[in-house]
Design a protein around this motif. Structure first.
Motif, short mmCIF file in Angstrom:
data_model
loop_
_atom_site.label_atom_id
_atom_site.label_comp_id
_atom_site.label_asym_id
_atom_site.label_seq_id
_atom_site.Cartn_x
_atom_site.Cartn_y
_atom_site.Cartn_z
N ARG A 172 -24.81 16.72 -37.68
CA ARG A 172 -25.14 17.09 -36.30
C ARG A 172 -24.03 17.86 -35.60
O ARG A 172 -24.26 18.49 -34.58
CB ARG A 172 -25.38 15.81 -35.49
CG ARG A 172 -26.73 15.17 -35.65
CD ARG A 172 -26.80 13.92 -34.80
NE ARG A 172 -28.06 13.22 -34.95
CZ ARG A 172 -29.14 13.49 -34.22
NH1 ARG A 172 -29.10 14.40 -33.29
NH2 ARG A 172 -30.25 12.82 -34.40
N HIS A 194 -23.68 22.38 -34.30
CA HIS A 194 -24.70 22.56 -33.26
C HIS A 194 -25.49 23.84 -33.47
O HIS A 194 -26.69 23.88 -33.30
CB HIS A 194 -24.05 22.58 -31.86
CG HIS A 194 -23.31 21.32 -31.55
ND1 HIS A 194 -23.96 20.12 -31.38
CD2 HIS A 194 -21.99 21.06 -31.41
CE1 HIS A 194 -23.07 19.18 -31.13
NE2 HIS A 194 -21.87 19.72 -31.16
N PHE A 208 -28.04 15.91 -41.27
CA PHE A 208 -29.00 16.23 -40.22
C PHE A 208 -29.46 17.70 -40.33
O PHE A 208 -30.61 18.02 -40.10
CB PHE A 208 -28.36 15.97 -38.86
CG PHE A 208 -29.25 16.23 -37.70
CD1 PHE A 208 -30.20 15.30 -37.32
CD2 PHE A 208 -29.15 17.42 -36.98
CE1 PHE A 208 -31.04 15.55 -36.23
CE2 PHE A 208 -29.98 17.67 -35.91
CZ PHE A 208 -30.92 16.73 -35.53
#
Lengths: 209, 422
Positions: B330, B333, B355
């Motif tokens: 994560r 970004h 992620f």
């Protein structure tokens, strides 16, 4: 022969915008369509019969360094559009197509006026245009549409490899093949499925609809 | 007395977080403390008799800080520092919860802190640093910083606030521009001999300035040769031999930055032989070339945090690892930067996760790099990877972004970030 051109790779690849060239090249390669890639650090390196020209995103200093060639660049881009080639401008690449940039410096002048500013957005965004979905990251304070297409000039604020996550990609590949007068075979089922899996994952991670 | 309730609340939050999530809990307690006692950070840092020493820049902060802290301690200094995962404001507050007494005071001679380039500009407004080391300006975290020139300006503000010493990298044009614009006082320079940098595929990866090239400054400390982990350097005219914590020119840059920073901080008491001995025996900061034993098998952890660290680490994958795990979490970004990395040294990926596995998957697919198995579920991915038989040559190699690294370490039960062996 399809000729893909990336303009000023040393200056205008700040957010991986040249990934759009990678995506187009691979899409053509996987379909068995012949093509050439030209990375043009100067206007003289642009083939006169370019099929596609990428104008990526750069820092303020990068654009300032390029500003001396704007008037000549306007001629190159105008004649490319006149003969039916495609131009993809990304983020500050779009901003610099206007007569004047948001910072009141002279732009390339392919589009009239000056873009308006709003509060900066730094997040994933999606849009649907002509029933085709696109997803990408926006980090911009330009009050401009996320995507527009007018007579071969494609403008987007979605920086990075916009085409990798856009359903518009297939239409662009078909258009480039048509422009070059070559067939555009379908992608293999396996490759389509591989890309589909990751595209679905990217939409989930981005959390936008 | 003023900060006692706030410190106690912070400690309670930390305890609660650690009960819920063993190995986690660095950010939230600090965030809470920063809200209820915003003046605590400056109050705590101003109490060290040798003041505050800051290491900042786009990349290399953790390794350089760890080296500098070790050298200072070897010279007898009592040092307060921050873990490498806590280099933004709330991280410093978390470190205070961890290390201070109930009144917010920490014993020690000096605070040597690595600071995020964005947060350093704000924090040094409230407390002037004694010494600032600026490593570099890369095209990093553009979703936050927008333009490398803005980072350069922030770092210039930090350097200009140093009261005693500024240590700068002469091999980054951004730093030379910054020095010209902000003119910090008492500057000395470090660098890597030009012929070494010019022989590498991607150099040191500094962001382009697109300005007239400024001349290299005279260096006080310089790397003069690098051969694998072995490096030679000159520090104030004296030769020394170094053993780097891992392959790669960026580690040589960290080492010479740390040596020059230690020399400036310690002054006349600086002992080059002691400093180099300390540096040569130092384990790597975790996940920067860290070798970990998992199920009795050696595994190499490689952290990639930005385009250049990804690039330089791939450039240094000299042995073409047989088994590769790649996880992008994560913390990435805006995954656009994954497309700026030249992946030609990556022959394949056995397991892809994190992620942002799908963003990385698209990048790998368009580079025609085969992926064995892909999932966003890190637990399943790690189980799959560690179920693979031992490689016939080399070690299993795990490449991850910071968020994926933290989650991986937690899943593998590696909860102590300082527990790293060379």
């Amino acid at each position: 022969m399809i000729k893909l051109v990336g303009l000023f790779p040393r200056h205008l690849n700040l957010n991986g915008d040249f990934g759009n060239l990678t995506v187009l090249s691979k899409q053509l390669e996987w379909r068995g369509v012949e093509f050439e890639v030209h990375l043009a650090e100067s206007l003289h390196e642009i083939p006169v019969d370019a099929s596609f020209i990428l104008l990526g995103h750069g820092s303020a200093a990068a654009w300032a360094d390029l500003s001396s060639c704007f008037s000549e660049l306007k001629q190159v881009l105008s004649s490319a559009l006149e003969r039916g080639a495609k131009i993809l401008a990304v983020s500050s690449g779009v901003e610099h197509l206007f007569d004047v940039t948001s910072a009141d410096s002279a732009g390339i002048g392919l589009l009239p006026g000056k873009p308006v500013l709003r509060e900066r957005t730094s997040e994933f965004k999606s849009f649907v245009s002509d029933s085709k979905q696109s997803l990408g990251y926006v980090n911009s304070e330009l009050e401009l549409p996320l995507f527009s297409e007018d007579g071969g000039l494609i403008c987007t604020l979605l920086h990075g490899p916009f085409l990798a996550k856009s359903e518009y990609l297939q239409e662009l590949v078909s258009d480039l093949c048509a422009y070059a007068g070559v067939e555009c075979p379908e992608l293999s089922h396996a490759k389509t499925q591989e890309l589909k899996k990751y595209l679905e994952g990217a939409w989930v991670a981005a959390g936008v609809h | 007395m003023f900060y006692l309730p706030a410190i106690l609340i912070g400690r309670l939050v930390r305890l609660a977080v650690r009960l819920i999530r063993p190995g986690g809990g660095s950010a939230l307690p600090g965030l809470v403390l920063s809200k209820i006692a915003p003046g605590l950070l400056a109050a705590t840092l101003s109490k060290f008799k040798d003041g505050l020493v800051v290491v900042t820049g786009s990349a290399g902060k953790s390794t350089t800080t760890k080296m500098l802290v070790a050298m200072a301690r070897a010279h007898g200094k009592v040092v307060f520092t921050n873990p490498s995962t806590a280099n933004i404001a709330q991280g410093f507050y978390s470190s205070i919860i961890e290390r201070s007494n109930v009144w917010g005071a920490i014993a020690g001679d000096v605070a040597i802190l690595e600071m995020d380039e964005g947060h350093a500009a704000e924090i040094t407004k409230r407390i002037l640093p004694r010494q600032v080391t600026v490593l570099n300006v890369l095209e990093d975290q553009l979703d936050r910083f927008i333009d490398p020139a803005l980072v350069r300006n922030k770092l210039g503000e930090v350097a200009a606030r140093a009261t005693d010493a500024v240590i700068l990298n002469t091999d980054d044009q951004n730093i030379l521009v910054m020095n010209q614009k902000y003119q910090p006082s008492s500057v000395t320079w470090f660098g890597i001999a030009s012929e070494i940098v010019s022989n590498t595929a991607h150099g040191l990866g500094a962001a382009e300035t697109y300005l007239s090239v400024l001349p290299r400054q005279e260096v006080s400390s310089e790397i003069t040769s690098v051969d694998g982990l072995d490096a030679s350097a000159v520090v104030q005219g004296r030769d020394c031999s170094l053993i780097l914590p891992n392959r790669g020119l960026h580690f040589a840059l960290d080492a010479i930055a740390a040596l020059e920073s230690a020399r400036r901080y310690l002054g006349e008491s600086f002992d080059l032989a002691l400093a180099t001995k300390t540096l040569n025996e130092l384990p790597p900061v975790f996940a920067r070339g860290e070798i970990v034993k998992i199920n009795g098998e050696e595994v190499e952890f490689i952290l990639v945090q930005n385009p250049m660290s990804f690039q330089l680490n791939l450039d240094n994958l000299t042995t073409n690892p047989e088994q590769i795990f790649l996880a992008i979490g994560r913390d990435v970004h805006d995954p656009s930067w994954l497309w700026t990395v030249d992946l030609k040294n990556l022959s394949h990926v056995d397991v892809l996760s994190g992620f942002n596995f799908a963003e990385m998957g698209l990048r790998l697919t368009y580079a025609d790099i085969p992926v064995g198995f892909a999932t966003d579920d890190l637990q399943i991915a790690l189980d799959k990877f560690f179920a693979l038989p031992r490689p016939e040559h080399g070690r299993k190699t795990v490449i991850f972004s910071a968020d994926a690294m933290r989650r991986t370490r937690r899943i593998l039960g590696l909860t102590d970030p300082e527990a790293v062996e060379r």
